[in-house]
Motif scaffolding. Structure first.
Motif, PDB file in Angstrom:
ATOM      1  N   PRO A 127       0.833  -1.213   0.000  1.00  0.00           N
ATOM      2  CA  PRO A 127       0.000   0.000   0.000  1.00  0.00           C
ATOM      3  C   PRO A 127       0.869   1.264   0.000  1.00  0.00           C
ATOM      4  O   PRO A 127       1.916   1.309   0.655  1.00  0.00           O
ATOM      5  CB  PRO A 127      -0.797  -0.113   1.305  1.00  0.00           C
ATOM      6  N   GLU A 128       0.414   2.277  -0.715  1.00  0.00           N
ATOM      7  CA  GLU A 128       1.186   3.514  -0.841  1.00  0.00           C
ATOM      8  C   GLU A 128       1.438   4.165   0.516  1.00  0.00           C
ATOM      9  O   GLU A 128       2.539   4.684   0.775  1.00  0.00           O
ATOM     10  CB  GLU A 128       0.442   4.490  -1.760  1.00  0.00           C
ATOM     11  N   CYS A 129       0.450   4.130   1.397  1.00  0.00           N
ATOM     12  CA  CYS A 129       0.620   4.750   2.716  1.00  0.00           C
ATOM     13  C   CYS A 129       1.727   4.061   3.510  1.00  0.00           C
ATOM     14  O   CYS A 129       2.492   4.715   4.238  1.00  0.00           O
ATOM     15  CB  CYS A 129      -0.695   4.716   3.498  1.00  0.00           C
ATOM     16  N   CYS A 130       1.842   2.756   3.349  1.00  0.00           N
ATOM     17  CA  CYS A 130       2.854   1.991   4.082  1.00  0.00           C
ATOM     18  C   CYS A 130       4.246   2.200   3.486  1.00  0.00           C
ATOM     19  O   CYS A 130       5.244   2.263   4.216  1.00  0.00           O
ATOM     20  CB  CYS A 130       2.499   0.510   4.083  1.00  0.00           C
ATOM     21  N   ILE A 131       4.305   2.314   2.169  1.00  0.00           N
ATOM     22  CA  ILE A 131       5.590   2.582   1.511  1.00  0.00           C
ATOM     23  C   ILE A 131       6.148   3.911   2.001  1.00  0.00           C
ATOM     24  O   ILE A 131       7.318   4.017   2.384  1.00  0.00           O
ATOM     25  CB  ILE A 131       5.431   2.624  -0.022  1.00  0.00           C
ATOM     26  N   ARG A 132       5.305   4.926   1.998  1.00  0.00           N
ATOM     27  CA  ARG A 132       5.768   6.269   2.370  1.00  0.00           C
ATOM     28  C   ARG A 132       6.150   6.339   3.849  1.00  0.00           C
ATOM     29  O   ARG A 132       7.109   7.027   4.215  1.00  0.00           O
ATOM     30  CB  ARG A 132       4.704   7.307   2.020  1.00  0.00           C
ATOM     31  N   GLN A 133       5.429   5.620   4.696  1.00  0.00           N
ATOM     32  CA  GLN A 133       5.787   5.614   6.117  1.00  0.00           C
ATOM     33  C   GLN A 133       7.106   4.885   6.338  1.00  0.00           C
ATOM     34  O   GLN A 133       7.938   5.309   7.150  1.00  0.00           O
ATOM     35  CB  GLN A 133       4.678   4.960   6.943  1.00  0.00           C
ATOM     36  N   TYR A 134       7.325   3.802   5.610  1.00  0.00           N
ATOM     37  CA  TYR A 134       8.583   3.058   5.720  1.00  0.00           C
ATOM     38  C   TYR A 134       9.770   3.939   5.321  1.00  0.00           C
ATOM     39  O   TYR A 134      10.805   3.956   6.000  1.00  0.00           O
ATOM     40  CB  TYR A 134       8.533   1.819   4.833  1.00  0.00           C
ATOM     41  N   VAL A 135       9.603   4.680   4.239  1.00  0.00           N
ATOM     42  CA  VAL A 135      10.663   5.585   3.778  1.00  0.00           C
ATOM     43  C   VAL A 135      10.904   6.693   4.802  1.00  0.00           C
ATOM     44  O   VAL A 135      12.040   7.117   5.037  1.00  0.00           O
ATOM     45  CB  VAL A 135      10.292   6.183   2.403  1.00  0.00           C
ATOM     46  N   ARG A 136       9.834   7.137   5.427  1.00  0.00           N
ATOM     47  CA  ARG A 136       9.910   8.237   6.397  1.00  0.00           C
ATOM     48  C   ARG A 136      10.653   7.832   7.675  1.00  0.00           C
ATOM     49  O   ARG A 136      11.293   8.660   8.326  1.00  0.00           O
ATOM     50  CB  ARG A 136       8.482   8.678   6.742  1.00  0.00           C
ATOM     51  N   GLU A 137      10.584   6.549   8.025  1.00  0.00           N
ATOM     52  CA  GLU A 137      11.083   6.112   9.333  1.00  0.00           C
ATOM     53  C   GLU A 137      12.595   5.880   9.341  1.00  0.00           C
ATOM     54  O   GLU A 137      13.081   4.754   9.437  1.00  0.00           O
ATOM     55  CB  GLU A 137      10.321   4.872   9.802  1.00  0.00           C
ATOM     56  N   THR A 138      13.328   6.962   9.274  1.00  0.00           N
ATOM     57  CA  THR A 138      14.774   6.932   9.472  1.00  0.00           C
ATOM     58  C   THR A 138      15.052   6.838  10.975  1.00  0.00           C
ATOM     59  O   THR A 138      14.145   7.070  11.797  1.00  0.00           O
ATOM     60  CB  THR A 138      15.409   8.213   8.928  1.00  0.00           C
ATOM     61  N   PRO A 139      16.279   6.518  11.380  1.00  0.00           N
ATOM     62  CA  PRO A 139      16.584   6.509  12.821  1.00  0.00           C
ATOM     63  C   PRO A 139      16.237   7.828  13.510  1.00  0.00           C
ATOM     64  O   PRO A 139      15.749   7.826  14.650  1.00  0.00           O
ATOM     65  CB  PRO A 139      18.090   6.240  12.848  1.00  0.00           C
ATOM     66  N   GLU A 140      16.450   8.946  12.818  1.00  0.00           N
ATOM     67  CA  GLU A 140      16.127  10.252  13.404  1.00  0.00           C
ATOM     68  C   GLU A 140      14.619  10.393  13.622  1.00  0.00           C
ATOM     69  O   GLU A 140      14.165  10.895  14.660  1.00  0.00           O
ATOM     70  CB  GLU A 140      16.636  11.376  12.497  1.00  0.00           C
ATOM     71  N   TYR A 141      13.841   9.941  12.635  1.00  0.00           N
ATOM     72  CA  TYR A 141      12.377  10.014  12.743  1.00  0.00           C
ATOM     73  C   TYR A 141      11.884   9.102  13.870  1.00  0.00           C
ATOM     74  O   TYR A 141      11.032   9.494  14.679  1.00  0.00           O
ATOM     75  CB  TYR A 141      11.742   9.598  11.415  1.00  0.00           C
ATOM     76  N   ILE A 142      12.427   7.894  13.922  1.00  0.00           N
ATOM     77  CA  ILE A 142      12.011   6.933  14.953  1.00  0.00           C
ATOM     78  C   ILE A 142      12.315   7.482  16.346  1.00  0.00           C
ATOM     79  O   ILE A 142      11.499   7.377  17.268  1.00  0.00           O
ATOM     80  CB  ILE A 142      12.711   5.576  14.723  1.00  0.00           C
ATOM     81  N   LYS A 143      13.490   8.075  16.507  1.00  0.00           N
ATOM     82  CA  LYS A 143      13.874   8.650  17.797  1.00  0.00           C
ATOM     83  C   LYS A 143      12.883   9.716  18.249  1.00  0.00           C
ATOM     84  O   LYS A 143      12.533   9.802  19.437  1.00  0.00           O
ATOM     85  CB  LYS A 143      15.278   9.255  17.687  1.00  0.00           C
ATOM     86  N   LYS A 144      12.406  10.505  17.304  1.00  0.00           N
ATOM     87  CA  LYS A 144      11.508  11.618  17.625  1.00  0.00           C
ATOM     88  C   LYS A 144      10.082  11.158  17.912  1.00  0.00           C
ATOM     89  O   LYS A 144       9.387  11.761  18.745  1.00  0.00           O
ATOM     90  CB  LYS A 144      11.510  12.617  16.464  1.00  0.00           C
ATOM     91  N   HIS A 145       9.635  10.086  17.254  1.00  0.00           N
ATOM     92  CA  HIS A 145       8.215   9.731  17.297  1.00  0.00           C
ATOM     93  C   HIS A 145       7.863   8.485  18.113  1.00  0.00           C
ATOM     94  O   HIS A 145       6.685   8.242  18.380  1.00  0.00           O
ATOM     95  CB  HIS A 145       7.689   9.541  15.868  1.00  0.00           C
ATOM     96  N   TYR A 146       8.863   7.672  18.484  1.00  0.00           N
ATOM     97  CA  TYR A 146       8.550   6.437  19.205  1.00  0.00           C
ATOM     98  C   TYR A 146       9.471   6.249  20.402  1.00  0.00           C
ATOM     99  O   TYR A 146      10.662   6.564  20.334  1.00  0.00           O
ATOM    100  CB  TYR A 146       8.754   5.200  18.310  1.00  0.00           C
ATOM    101  N   SER A 147       8.920   5.666  21.450  1.00  0.00           N
ATOM    102  CA  SER A 147       9.782   5.100  22.487  1.00  0.00           C
ATOM    103  C   SER A 147      10.217   3.725  21.992  1.00  0.00           C
ATOM    104  O   SER A 147       9.682   3.206  21.001  1.00  0.00           O
ATOM    105  CB  SER A 147       9.022   4.970  23.807  1.00  0.00           C
ATOM    106  N   CYS A 148      11.158   3.115  22.676  1.00  0.00           N
ATOM    107  CA  CYS A 148      11.645   1.794  22.275  1.00  0.00           C
ATOM    108  C   CYS A 148      10.499   0.777  22.246  1.00  0.00           C
ATOM    109  O   CYS A 148      10.330   0.043  21.274  1.00  0.00           O
ATOM    110  CB  CYS A 148      12.745   1.337  23.238  1.00  0.00           C
ATOM    111  N   TYR A 149       9.707   0.757  23.301  1.00  0.00           N
ATOM    112  CA  TYR A 149       8.610  -0.209  23.366  1.00  0.00           C
ATOM    113  C   TYR A 149       7.557   0.072  22.296  1.00  0.00           C
ATOM    114  O   TYR A 149       7.041  -0.856  21.660  1.00  0.00           O
ATOM    115  CB  TYR A 149       7.962  -0.192  24.749  1.00  0.00           C
TER     116      TYR A 149
END
Length: 300
Positions: A127-149
């Protein structure tokens, strides 16, 4: 013999690769990637698979043979791995256009990874929404938007909720992924009830399990989560499941020291397993893995 027949009898394809091959053979997926393992149980399958692919008019790229190892024994603090066979990766396509798209992805992945992932995601029908989110989730993005859990539980929940898809959903309640999962299950059920039943089969095991290392994401060698609110552990089964010691992902908020041995239950279905902790039994000090090259015997 056709591709679905091969998927049903193959001993060199694991269950998830059988599902992929059935979806590809049914043209529900325009392209896919499968690993064929060649070991004493599957001798001759490479030739057989190549012949079926040619007969069916599949355009394919077979990679080089790569060796793989399995855990042979667990003694004290030693987890010993040994060579079992080789695996060959097959990229499969129905059209030359899709093969060219894959080759374009291969050329770009080291230079323009975002563009490459967009090409690959569309090639494999994500799905296009999933492709774009996967591309968006760099280590910097993950650090900003998610806790480890939050991050690892999102991945785990997606795997468990949508077992017939092969991408990370953009979110756990992604409607496009849910629709694709439903469609793919329907195709597999229609084309091979044998594989559909085997994939859905539930099994439960009570056994001792060992906590190994946990997953992490780093930037410049430093973790993005200095204070972790959860962990994605690799857990080693002390007993065999389907003839092998297994490594299972275990996402939890609870901290365990590496080498912790606990009595627990493994609930296995589809391509994942859930772990429940019953009681802590021991801690193995200095838990480590030993691997030996099959020719020169070098430990590394």
């Amino acid at each position: 013999m056709n591709l679905i027949d091969f998927a049903e009898i193959s001993k060199g394809l694991d269950m998830l690769d059988k599902i992929k091959l059935i979806l590809f053979a049914s043209k529900a997926k325009p392209a896919t990637f499968v690993k064929l393992r060649i070991n004493p149980k599957s001798l001759g399958e490479k030739y057989q698979f190549d012949q079926v692919l040619k007969k069916e008019g599949v355009i394919f790229i077979a990679g080089r043979d790569k060796s793989y190892e399995v855990i042979r024994s667990i003694n004290g603090n030693r987890v010993r791995w040994e060579f079992e066979g080789v695996w060959i990766g097959y990229d499969l396509f129905w059209t030359k256009k899709d093969r060219e798209r894959f080759l374009q992805y291969s050329r770009l992945i080291g230079k323009q990874p975002k563009k490459a992932h967009l090409i690959a995601g569309r090639l494999y029908g994500y799905p296009e929404c999933c492709i774009r989110q996967y591309v968006r989730e760099t280590p910097e993005y993950i650090k900003k938007h998610y806790s480890c859990y939050e991050y690892y539980s999102k991945i785990q929940e997606g795997d468990q909720k949508y077992p017939y898809v092969f991408h990370q959903p953009c979110k756990v309640d992604c409607k496009a992924t849910a629709a694709l999962n439903k469609k793919y299950e329907s195709v597999v059920k229609k084309k091979s009830k044998k594989i559909w039943r085997a994939f859905r089969l539930k099994s439960e095991y009570a056994m001792d399990l060992i906590i190994d290392s946990y997953s992490d994401i780093t930037i410049d060698g430093k973790t993005i989560w200095p204070e972790k609110d959860g962990f994605d552990y690799a857990v080693i089964t002390k007993g065999k499941i389907d003839g092998y010691y297994q490594l299972i992902s275990f996402v939890t908020k609870r901290y365990f020291e590496r080498g912790t041995v606990f009595r627990g239950r493994v609930l296995k279905q589809y391509h994942y397993a859930k772990i429940k902790v019953d009681r802590i039994k021991d801690v193995i000090v200095g838990l480590h893995h030993e691997r030996k090259h099959p020719l020169i015997g070098r430990e590394y």
